[in-house]
Design a protein around this motif. Structure first.
Motif, PDB file in Angstrom:
ATOM      1  N   HIS A   1       0.841  -1.249  -0.047  1.00  0.00           N
ATOM      2  CA  HIS A   1       0.032  -0.185  -0.081  1.00  0.00           C
ATOM      3  C   HIS A   1       0.869   1.130  -0.100  1.00  0.00           C
ATOM      4  O   HIS A   1       0.243   2.327  -0.042  1.00  0.00           O
ATOM      5  CB  HIS A   1      -0.925   0.100   1.170  1.00  0.00           C
ATOM      6  N   ARG A   2       2.184   1.100   0.169  1.00  0.00           N
ATOM      7  CA  ARG A   2       3.076   2.286   0.038  1.00  0.00           C
ATOM      8  C   ARG A   2       4.545   1.786  -0.304  1.00  0.00           C
ATOM      9  O   ARG A   2       4.537   0.613  -0.270  1.00  0.00           O
ATOM     10  CB  ARG A   2       3.064   2.864   1.299  1.00  0.00           C
ATOM     11  N   LEU A   3       5.293   2.540  -0.552  1.00  0.00           N
ATOM     12  CA  LEU A   3       6.854   2.208  -0.725  1.00  0.00           C
ATOM     13  C   LEU A   3       7.280   1.632   0.500  1.00  0.00           C
ATOM     14  O   LEU A   3       7.131   1.932   1.569  1.00  0.00           O
ATOM     15  CB  LEU A   3       7.637   3.513  -1.121  1.00  0.00           C
ATOM     16  N   PRO A   4       7.869   0.578   0.287  1.00  0.00           N
ATOM     17  CA  PRO A   4       8.709  -0.302   1.608  1.00  0.00           C
ATOM     18  C   PRO A   4       9.803   0.436   2.062  1.00  0.00           C
ATOM     19  O   PRO A   4      10.513   1.256   1.592  1.00  0.00           O
ATOM     20  CB  PRO A   4       9.185  -1.550   0.999  1.00  0.00           C
ATOM     21  N   ASN A   5      10.011   0.122   3.437  1.00  0.00           N
ATOM     22  CA  ASN A   5      11.240   0.621   4.143  1.00  0.00           C
ATOM     23  C   ASN A   5      12.147  -0.487   4.295  1.00  0.00           C
ATOM     24  O   ASN A   5      12.061  -1.048   5.386  1.00  0.00           O
ATOM     25  CB  ASN A   5      10.895   1.141   5.617  1.00  0.00           C
TER      26      ASN A   5
END
Length: 143
Positions: A28-32
Motif C-alpha cells: 500500500h506504500r513504498l517499503p522501508n
C-alpha cells in the motif's frame, strides 16, 4: 604459523557485502527495506531505508565458516519491510551456498528474490559481493 588449536574446525571466512536491491515490490506504500542474513544459527541485519524500492545498503558482514557447515547450511537472505507500529513484512527471500563465492577475487552477483507478493512481472534482485577464503590461505597471507 598459528597453532592448530586456534582454528580447530574453521574452514574459512566469508566476506559478504550487501550492496543493495532493485525493484522491490510495494504494498500500500513504498517499503522501508532491510535485509536479514542468516547462516546456521547466526543472523545479521542491515539498517533500513525509508520509502524505496531500490535501497543501497553498502554493508559488510564476516561469517566464520566451520568445516561441518560448508555442505550443511545455506546463506539465507531475506528482505523485509520495516514497520514501526506492526510487524515487519517479508518482501522476498533468496539463498546461496558459501562455495558459490569461491577464492577468486570478490565475486559480485545479482540474486533473484522469491517474492511473497506479485511484483507485476518485474524481477526483484538482491545485489551482493563476496569472497570465501580458507583458513590456510589466510594463514599464508598473514605469516
Amino acid at each position: 604459523m598459528l597453532g592448530t588449536d586456534h582454528h580447530d574446525g574453521v574452514a574459512g571466512i566469508l566476506s559478504l557485502d550487501v550492496i543493495g536491491a532493485q525493484n522491490l515490490p510495494t504494498t500500500h506504500r513504498l517499503p522501508n527495506p532491510f535485509t536479514v542474513i542468516s547462516y546456521g544459527r547466526r543472523a545479521y541485519r542491515t539498517r533500513w531505508h525509508r520509502s524505496t524500492i531500490s535501497p543501497n545498503w553498502g554493508e559488510s558482514v564476516q561469517l566464520v565458516v566451520r568445516k561441518g557447515e560448508l555442505e550443511k547450511y545455506l546463506i539465507v537472505l531475506s528482505v523485509y519491510d520495516y514497520d514501526r507500529m506492526g510487524y515487519n513484512q517479508c518482501l522476498g527471500t533468496t539463498n546461496v551456498k558459501v562455495q558459490f563465492f569461491g577464492e577468486q577475487p570478490e565475486k559480485q552477483c545479482k540474486l533473484a528474490l522469491q517474492l511473497q507478493n506479485d511484483n507485476e512481472g518485474q524481477e526483484s534482485l538482491l545485489l551482493l559481493k563476496g569472497q570465501f577464503r580458507t583458513i590456510e590461505s589466510i594463514e599464508t597471507e598473514l605469516w
